[in-house]
Design a protein around this motif. Structure first.
Motif, PDB file in Angstrom:
ATOM      1  N   ARG A  21       7.100  17.280  32.420  1.00 34.66           N
ATOM      2  CA  ARG A  21       5.950  17.434  33.314  1.00 34.66           C
ATOM      3  C   ARG A  21       4.735  16.896  32.562  1.00 34.66           C
ATOM      4  N   SER A  38       3.078   7.697  39.942  1.00 34.59           N
ATOM      5  CA  SER A  38       4.116   8.494  40.620  1.00 34.59           C
ATOM      6  C   SER A  38       5.453   7.778  40.546  1.00 34.59           C
ATOM      7  N   ARG A  42       8.737   8.796  38.314  1.00 31.68           N
ATOM      8  CA  ARG A  42       9.944   9.170  39.055  1.00 31.68           C
ATOM      9  C   ARG A  42      11.176   8.522  38.410  1.00 31.68           C
ATOM     10  N   LYS A  47       7.854  14.937  36.202  1.00 29.14           N
ATOM     11  CA  LYS A  47       6.983  15.434  37.270  1.00 29.14           C
ATOM     12  C   LYS A  47       5.526  15.164  36.930  1.00 29.14           C
ATOM     13  N   PRO A  48       4.837  14.367  37.726  1.00 27.90           N
ATOM     14  CA  PRO A  48       3.421  14.155  37.447  1.00 27.90           C
ATOM     15  C   PRO A  48       2.543  15.159  38.189  1.00 27.90           C
ATOM     16  N   TYR A  49       1.452  15.529  37.553  1.00 22.41           N
ATOM     17  CA  TYR A  49       0.379  16.286  38.201  1.00 22.41           C
ATOM     18  C   TYR A  49      -0.860  15.429  38.015  1.00 22.41           C
TER      19      TYR A  49
END
Lengths: 335, 335
Positions: A21, A38, A42, A47-49
């Motif tokens: 993450r 993104s 992927r 997981k990107p924030y």
């Protein structure tokens, strides 16, 4: 793609820190490219924030945000590295400068006609075009100019690089230079050059391929500074602005200024902000003037949006002198 | 003075915690009174620091700010207490609700003519006027009304008190009530009452002494909600908004919504904000719609400033149903 986001570095970073993450912090002009990240992440099952907050510089790294969402990795895009920020050992930040893919040779060639009367050129650039520095330098030299540049006292910065609040590289070669050239989008960096050195600046914007001298901008800024400092000299009460962004946090200086203002019988209070803007300051409009200890560019670039004088740290001395005589433009961006 | 800032409580707090330096956090409408606090604290030789950031509610307590400037005491003015915020044991927060000194009896008497057809009244108020609750209740009873009220499921809140995102006190008496009365400045609280209960609301603003029914406001909001939910049902990609303010931080819900959206083949990314506003969201305008997991009032009260649909947590279920049928207004402010 307009920028080189160096996906190979991102891949390496992901592997090195076993990233699952990550917080992606894009400079404001680059947030529109969020989908690129993104998609890329992927591929690696990461997981990107995305940080939605403003990101103005290397002084403004989303360490607190990352902590709050429980991630220990940040990909910070658009700046060269930390500026007066200590990254804690348990936080890993990858800086992707976002080098522009625009070829700036044609823009520089176009601009050469405008600087024929000069010989000694100080050449500086924003991080986005620094990888083309030697090409531009060569081009200028081929055309008979002598080119000077230097590295900032901040060793994280690259040779020839300037940022909005650190022009020390340019100041170092000031005595040798007749004219500065600033290579950067807009004219934010060029204004910094002009204020810090007091010399003439040709601004080359690679995105529009337009070049122009900053004389009239500088003249206007000086008039504004002198006007507001004169008003502040008469002021009875001061709001002293402190930013909570780590790289802009100068509470000790704010305390010192407050103490000295009280000594000369002025009122002064400290106001702390996460993010300063003119609208927020309106809530404290009973003060006659403000001292800004945060990013000095706020007081200069947003001057027309403030309703009252906002002085920077370097300009406070004129209040104590009671005069704007011998004003030096470098005081506008000193901190 | 328009408000009772309870200086006796401040004095007690200062003595109890031997306060030398304190962060003063005023709700936005009360920041203009900062000089009152400067003056008061000077008497006790306490150094005040003012929080310049927006302060929207008890969900938004400047604990991080206080830590950063090295103080362990906060005077928070304008809200009743913490809302979904755990105050750490080494931080001491004094809440000064800022009770209004306006006598609201004349305004209520004025309004009585408008509600003659009703008998069972649900009476609720913002914290600023809650100390006059019994007076208003008595006045209504003298005029032949039966008055119902209750206390929120949040036991920090007072009897009869409502806040923008917690109307549970009002919901408890819904079945007995024909008409609600909201006593509060503006109509922010009244809109909450109307959405949460679906019943008619008479809004009494003590500051202007004007009273009016909220029917047309509610009608407009419902039309907006239905329109935006319908658009969101068709959306292919979603930005999921997470606020980093402790009392609004719902990352687990955001993660869950993201997972469920991916399951039905929609794109979704999480964007974290310290402070959300429509301008910041424009940086992420490639999404078709947004899910707001922060304060639900942002999506309702700022709806016209957003360029795309922004749904609240309670409204997400309609995306999965693929229909807005049986929409209930309480979903607009559920979280």
């Amino acid at each position: 793609m307009d920028y080189n986001f160096q996906p190979e570095l991102i891949k390496k970073f992901i592997h090195e820190y076993k990233v699952k993450r990550v917080l992606i912090q894009l400079a404001d002009g680059l947030k529109q490219y969020h989908q690129y990240f993104s998609k890329l992440l992927r591929e690696y099952d990461v997981k990107p924030y995305f940080s939605g907050s403003h990101t103005w510089g290397g002084c403004d790294i989303a360490i607190d945000e990352a902590r709050k969402i429980g991630v220990n990795t940040i990909i910070h895009v658009g700046h060269h590295g930390p500026v007066r920020v200590n990254i804690p050992p348990n936080m890993h930040v990858l800086f992707i400068p976002a080098y522009s893919n625009i070829d700036i040779k044609p823009c520089v060639l176009n601009a050469i006609g405008k600087i024929r009367g000069y010989r000694n050129i100080g050449l500086f650039s924003s991080i986005q075009h620094i990888h083309q520095f030697n090409v531009i330098k060569g081009l200028l030299e081929e055309n008979g100019f002598k080119v000077y540049s230097s590295q900032s006292n901040d060793r994280e910065m690259m040779y020839g690089q300037i940022i909005g609040c650190n022009l020390s590289a340019a100041i170092k070669v000031r005595d040798k230079v007749d004219l500065y050239i600033s290579i950067a989008g807009g004219y934010f960096h060029g204004i910094g050059l002009a204020l810090a050195t007091g010399k003439r600046v040709l601004n080359i914007d690679p995105y529009t391929c337009k070049s122009f001298f900053l004389d009239k901008f500088l003249k206007k800024i000086i008039a504004q500074r002198l006007f507001y400092i004169s008003k502040a000299i008469e002021a009875k009460s001061f709001g002293i602005i402190v930013s909570l962004k780590q790289g802009q946090f100068r509470i000790n200086i704010a305390e010192k200024i407050k103490r000295k203002l009280l000594e000369i019988n002025r009122n002064a209070e400290i106001i702390v902000f996460d993010e300063i803007n003119p609208e927020l300051l309106l809530n404290f409009d009973k003060f006659d003037a403000y001292i800004n200890t945060a990013c000095p560019r706020i007081a200069i670039d947003d001057v027309e949006r403030f309703m009252k004088p906002v002085l920077n740290i370097g300009e406070v001395k004129y209040i104590f002198r009671g005069s704007v005589e011998d004003y030096s433009t470098i005081d506008a961006i000193s901190y």
